[in-house]
Write a protein that holds these residues in place. Sequence first.
Motif, PDB file in Angstrom:
ATOM      1  N   ALA A 294       0.638  -1.169  -0.029  1.00 52.86           N
ATOM      2  CA  ALA A 294      -0.011  -0.156  -0.192  1.00 52.86           C
ATOM      3  C   ALA A 294       0.766   1.289  -0.055  1.00 52.86           C
ATOM      4  CB  ALA A 294      -1.008  -0.107   1.226  1.00 52.86           C
ATOM      5  N   MET A 295       1.985   1.224   0.750  1.00 57.39           N
ATOM      6  CA  MET A 295       2.832   2.350   0.810  1.00 57.39           C
ATOM      7  C   MET A 295       3.654   2.586  -0.521  1.00 57.39           C
ATOM      8  SD  MET A 295       6.409   2.922   0.933  1.00 57.39           S
ATOM      9  CE  MET A 295       7.270   1.551   1.593  1.00 57.39           C
ATOM     10  N   MET A 296       4.205   1.474  -1.161  1.00 56.34           N
ATOM     11  CA  MET A 296       4.757   1.751  -2.612  1.00 56.34           C
ATOM     12  C   MET A 296       3.727   2.161  -3.523  1.00 56.34           C
ATOM     13  SD  MET A 296       7.915   0.929  -2.209  1.00 56.34           S
ATOM     14  CE  MET A 296       8.304   0.963  -4.119  1.00 56.34           C
ATOM     15  N   GLU A 297       2.431   1.603  -3.401  1.00 54.70           N
ATOM     16  CA  GLU A 297       1.576   1.735  -4.654  1.00 54.70           C
ATOM     17  C   GLU A 297       1.294   3.159  -4.409  1.00 54.70           C
ATOM     18  OE1 GLU A 297      -2.534   0.085  -6.159  1.00 54.70           O
ATOM     19  OE2 GLU A 297      -2.712   0.549  -4.236  1.00 54.70           O
ATOM     20  N   ARG A 298       0.870   3.659  -3.256  1.00 52.72           N
ATOM     21  CA  ARG A 298       0.499   5.174  -3.180  1.00 52.72           C
ATOM     22  C   ARG A 298       1.733   6.208  -3.929  1.00 52.72           C
ATOM     23  NH1 ARG A 298      -1.365   4.003   2.382  1.00 52.72           N
ATOM     24  NH2 ARG A 298      -3.630   3.368   2.146  1.00 52.72           N
TER      25      ARG A 298
ATOM     26  N   ARG B  51       6.566  -9.372  -5.142  1.00 55.22           N
ATOM     27  CA  ARG B  51       5.186  -8.688  -4.893  1.00 55.22           C
ATOM     28  C   ARG B  51       5.467  -7.321  -5.679  1.00 55.22           C
ATOM     29  NH1 ARG B  51       6.329 -11.102  -0.252  1.00 55.22           N
ATOM     30  NH2 ARG B  51       4.917 -12.409   0.608  1.00 55.22           N
ATOM     31  N   LEU B  52       6.935  -6.784  -5.577  1.00 49.61           N
ATOM     32  CA  LEU B  52       7.164  -5.558  -6.343  1.00 49.61           C
ATOM     33  C   LEU B  52       6.972  -5.707  -7.880  1.00 49.61           C
ATOM     34  CD1 LEU B  52       8.249  -2.771  -6.450  1.00 49.61           C
ATOM     35  CD2 LEU B  52      10.691  -3.514  -6.397  1.00 49.61           C
ATOM     36  N   GLY B  53       7.374  -6.810  -8.175  1.00 48.40           N
ATOM     37  CA  GLY B  53       7.291  -7.268  -9.531  1.00 48.40           C
ATOM     38  C   GLY B  53       5.944  -7.248 -10.329  1.00 48.40           C
ATOM     39  N   LEU B  54       4.964  -7.841  -9.569  1.00 50.87           N
ATOM     40  CA  LEU B  54       3.618  -7.822  -9.830  1.00 50.87           C
ATOM     41  C   LEU B  54       2.978  -6.499  -9.731  1.00 50.87           C
ATOM     42  CD1 LEU B  54       2.367 -11.212  -8.078  1.00 50.87           C
ATOM     43  CD2 LEU B  54       2.422 -10.556 -10.523  1.00 50.87           C
ATOM     44  N   LEU B  55       3.254  -5.679  -8.754  1.00 46.80           N
ATOM     45  CA  LEU B  55       2.984  -4.331  -8.521  1.00 46.80           C
ATOM     46  C   LEU B  55       3.257  -3.477  -9.599  1.00 46.80           C
ATOM     47  CD1 LEU B  55       1.333  -2.147  -6.677  1.00 46.80           C
ATOM     48  CD2 LEU B  55       3.667  -1.624  -5.680  1.00 46.80           C
ATOM     49  N   VAL B  56       4.466  -3.408 -10.254  1.00 44.24           N
ATOM     50  CA  VAL B  56       4.779  -2.540 -11.186  1.00 44.24           C
ATOM     51  C   VAL B  56       4.275  -2.937 -12.389  1.00 44.24           C
ATOM     52  CG1 VAL B  56       6.762  -1.597 -10.143  1.00 44.24           C
ATOM     53  CG2 VAL B  56       7.173  -3.633 -11.696  1.00 44.24           C
ATOM     54  N   GLU B  57       4.035  -4.418 -12.721  1.00 44.52           N
ATOM     55  CA  GLU B  57       3.522  -4.716 -13.827  1.00 44.52           C
ATOM     56  C   GLU B  57       1.800  -4.242 -13.983  1.00 44.52           C
ATOM     57  OE1 GLU B  57       3.473  -9.002 -14.225  1.00 44.52           O
ATOM     58  OE2 GLU B  57       5.722  -9.171 -15.174  1.00 44.52           O
ATOM     59  N   GLN B  58       1.558  -4.557 -12.910  1.00 40.97           N
ATOM     60  CA  GLN B  58      -0.002  -3.703 -12.890  1.00 40.97           C
ATOM     61  C   GLN B  58      -0.198  -2.343 -13.130  1.00 40.97           C
ATOM     62  OE1 GLN B  58      -2.141  -7.195  -9.789  1.00 40.97           O
ATOM     63  NE2 GLN B  58      -2.059  -5.015  -9.217  1.00 40.97           N
ATOM     64  N   MET B  59       0.884  -1.757 -12.432  1.00 37.50           N
ATOM     65  CA  MET B  59       0.610   0.008 -12.357  1.00 37.50           C
ATOM     66  C   MET B  59       1.123   0.736 -13.798  1.00 37.50           C
ATOM     67  SD  MET B  59       1.736   0.979  -8.506  1.00 37.50           S
ATOM     68  CE  MET B  59       1.287   2.542  -8.916  1.00 37.50           C
ATOM     69  N   PHE B  60       2.152  -0.200 -14.526  1.00 34.98           N
ATOM     70  CA  PHE B  60       2.893   0.194 -15.632  1.00 34.98           C
ATOM     71  C   PHE B  60       2.530  -0.712 -16.897  1.00 34.98           C
ATOM     72  CE2 PHE B  60       4.830   2.264 -12.091  1.00 34.98           C
ATOM     73  CZ  PHE B  60       5.180   3.738 -12.592  1.00 34.98           C
ATOM     74  N   PRO B  61       1.117  -1.005 -16.959  1.00 33.62           N
ATOM     75  CA  PRO B  61       1.219  -2.167 -18.266  1.00 33.62           C
ATOM     76  C   PRO B  61       1.694  -1.761 -19.522  1.00 33.62           C
ATOM     77  CG  PRO B  61      -1.182  -0.888 -17.860  1.00 33.62           C
ATOM     78  CD  PRO B  61       0.146  -0.188 -16.634  1.00 33.62           C
TER      79      PRO B  61
ATOM     80  N   ILE C   5      17.306  -5.535  -9.178  1.00 35.63           N
ATOM     81  CA  ILE C   5      16.930  -4.041  -9.855  1.00 35.63           C
ATOM     82  C   ILE C   5      15.944  -4.405 -10.687  1.00 35.63           C
ATOM     83  CG2 ILE C   5      17.845  -1.860 -10.519  1.00 35.63           C
ATOM     84  CD1 ILE C   5      20.811  -3.005  -9.966  1.00 35.63           C
ATOM     85  N   PHE C   6      14.933  -3.689 -10.684  1.00 35.29           N
ATOM     86  CA  PHE C   6      13.627  -3.736 -11.773  1.00 35.29           C
ATOM     87  C   PHE C   6      14.009  -2.431 -12.382  1.00 35.29           C
ATOM     88  CE2 PHE C   6      11.518  -6.672  -8.802  1.00 35.29           C
ATOM     89  CZ  PHE C   6      10.972  -7.216  -9.798  1.00 35.29           C
ATOM     90  N   PHE C   7      13.848  -2.559 -13.839  1.00 32.04           N
ATOM     91  CA  PHE C   7      13.844  -1.416 -14.638  1.00 32.04           C
ATOM     92  C   PHE C   7      12.729  -1.385 -15.310  1.00 32.04           C
ATOM     93  CE2 PHE C   7      18.297  -2.654 -14.279  1.00 32.04           C
ATOM     94  CZ  PHE C   7      18.915  -1.343 -14.257  1.00 32.04           C
ATOM     95  N   VAL C   8      11.840  -0.283 -15.189  1.00 31.28           N
ATOM     96  CA  VAL C   8      10.525  -0.068 -15.797  1.00 31.28           C
ATOM     97  C   VAL C   8      10.679   0.877 -16.961  1.00 31.28           C
ATOM     98  CG1 VAL C   8       8.088   0.571 -15.651  1.00 31.28           C
ATOM     99  CG2 VAL C   8       9.337  -0.470 -13.605  1.00 31.28           C
ATOM    100  N   LYS C   9      10.736   0.595 -18.346  1.00 32.41           N
ATOM    101  CA  LYS C   9      11.317   1.420 -19.238  1.00 32.41           C
ATOM    102  C   LYS C   9       9.899   1.839 -20.143  1.00 32.41           C
ATOM    103  CE  LYS C   9      13.439  -2.371 -20.376  1.00 32.41           C
ATOM    104  NZ  LYS C   9      14.156  -3.411 -20.816  1.00 32.41           N
ATOM    105  N   ILE C  10       9.868   3.262 -20.096  1.00 39.04           N
ATOM    106  CA  ILE C  10       8.677   3.664 -20.504  1.00 39.04           C
ATOM    107  C   ILE C  10       8.848   4.450 -21.832  1.00 39.04           C
ATOM    108  CG2 ILE C  10       7.042   5.787 -20.049  1.00 39.04           C
ATOM    109  CD1 ILE C  10       7.452   4.971 -17.071  1.00 39.04           C
ATOM    110  N   GLY C  11       7.889   4.294 -22.758  1.00 34.83           N
ATOM    111  CA  GLY C  11       8.000   5.045 -24.295  1.00 34.83           C
ATOM    112  C   GLY C  11       9.279   4.452 -24.850  1.00 34.83           C
TER     113      GLY C  11
END
Length: 715
Positions: free
Chosen positions: A199-203, A230-240, A269-275
């Motif tokens: 919850a803390m991370m999602e906000r 859990r972090l991996g699933l969270l970022v997948e849901q938040m940055f589809p 290390i998770f890399f969430v690459k946008i654009g």
Amino acid sequence: MSRLSDLIRQAKAADSQLGADLEREFRALTKRRSFGLVFERHQPEAVELAGRPVRKGDKVHILPPRGSRSRGDQRLWAVTGFEGRGENRAAKLVEAGQVEEPESMVALVADLVVVAEFRDHIYPGLIETGRVERGGDKPFHTVINAENFHALEMLTYTHRHAIDAIYIDPPYNSGAKDWKYNNDYVESDDDYRHSKWLAMMERRLLIARELLNPADSVLIVTIDEKEYLRLGLLVEQMFPEARIQMVSSVINPGGASRTAAFTRVDEYIFFVKIGSAAPAKHSNDMLFTDASEPDENRSPIWRGMLRGGSGPLRGDSPSKFYPVLVDRKTGAVVGAGEPLPIGVDRATYTPPDGLDAVWPLKRGGVEGRWELNAATFEFRRSQGYVRAGDPNRRTGVRTIYYLRNAEMERLESGELISRGMNDRGFLDIDYNPERERTLPAKTVWNRQSHNATEYGSNLLKSFLPNRKFPYPKSLYAVEDTLRFFIDDKPNAIVLDFFSGSGTTAHAVMRLNKQDGGRRQCISVTNNEVSAEEQTRLRRQGLRPGDADWEKLGICDYITKPRITAAITGKTPEGEPITGDYKFTDEFPMAEGFEENAAFFTLTYEGPLSVAHHRAFARIAPMLWLRAGARGPIITEIGDKGWDLTNVYGVLDDLDTAARFVTEVKKTPGVAMVYIVTDDDLAFQMVCRELPKGVRPVQLYESYLRNFEINSGRFA
């Protein structure tokens, strides 16, 4: 659900059968599962704002008596008024959230601490608490002392869609009092430890998503084995829409022991690459350590032409089953025969005199196929891109090699060089000794420079002797991680909202020195003291907000001094820092950096004070940040009704607009102006007179609207 558990316990105390029935139904509900990551989001967080003046309408906690180690009264009270003066000034309180017969009381203001709930409206400001300037007209790095959720909300006004890279090292949720939720440490035996962390991370990630440039940016999050799934699933849901990848990085070659488990040497290390964001290629693939990386670890130039992987057999691609003809005496490849149709035995083919036929045969004589069809093969052979190896001593069979598309591109770019065609009819190719090679990084990093003990903890001691900070990152690990995404962005803006010791800002300065860049880092940290330190300070009768408590907080004791020391090359005691930087760029740490940094504390303003232009001094640093964090901050408007720097301007008195616009036109560096008016028509009239390329912003309409819209969205 944690709240429901509390209510069920209360119900059991009042009526055991009712409580048991409620608990049974509750457990049945919790067994239901939805697709994706499911977690309890809990009540919106709240944070105590030590040092914030108590005002009418505030929500407060009553602090425990000095010297006490208890949490004190955790009920939330609303301030309805005041009485008395000086040390005897008291607040009239009524219990918040209670509709029927709320309790009321009076408490000394000195015994109260303001509480901000994350679902509340906030109207932030900034107070500057110091700066260091050695970088001329370069942008300032900024350090903000604040609860990071509120600092992120503040940045939606100054940096929405403007951040190029976010690097964060959040709490790993080890259960060892490494983070708080609603003003209390989360212990290892907390049943809701994981969902509170999520919850803390999602906000915070919800707001971070608003700050990142949607066209080209990256979110980088480090984590260990306790929350990485859990972090991996969270970022997948938040940055589809993003491309997400995880890297394993060795940070402690000696290993950290775990009870009845393997010794841990790495983190993730998770890399969430946008654009269009993608990691750049560099001279190291990150897999081999700095000290033992031999040249033979380079990828080979010539590759075998026999097909491996999927579809490797003759029947998978009959047009690629043909004989390669090699001169028996010289070993030169002279051409190829026609592809042999399915069903025709290769033994029926007789090569021309003096030539050997090399077939695409796999181990055991199984008929395979070549990577290239006959026409493509002949073209590459004519260019010198095909060669034959020497005959195998045991079988007499030769291996056929060719240049792949990747190697052909490296040859064109100059990374590979050709010495011309040799007497066997192929190019003599080697790595260009004058050209740094570029390789795609691998997903396992094993670098000597990433050792967190040597280049995190021990390095920090050089800058801040006799001061401790738990588990700082290796400076060079953060530098390498960011380099993949901002090496080609000399004006990149980097954000770290779990800043801790300030390693990210330090790494950005290192990158700037290496290429003359003007990148800037925004570091957000709070001024909490460690759990162990809190116990000691409470025994001394101190409380948060006291000067002797606050001076030991993370921001004032570690982050600000570390960044100052890095820039000046001197410890807080004024001594030159001993030792040299290593690896990519080696020079004495005492040289410091040609950089600027400014330090701020977040404030909470009243909307009426803002709207009536009474909070300008605290809003001013935000205007400066939004305009690029360069040059001086316009903190007050003089008698002339406006002020202007080489970067931005503020117009307060519309009667002086003509003179203001004239000065803006004379100052080519000005890219943004703030116009203080609630009259939309007057605002538009000034806008029409401004030079092209100057962006106008209406105060305080843009500010108030931003934070009114934000309220509740991220809580």
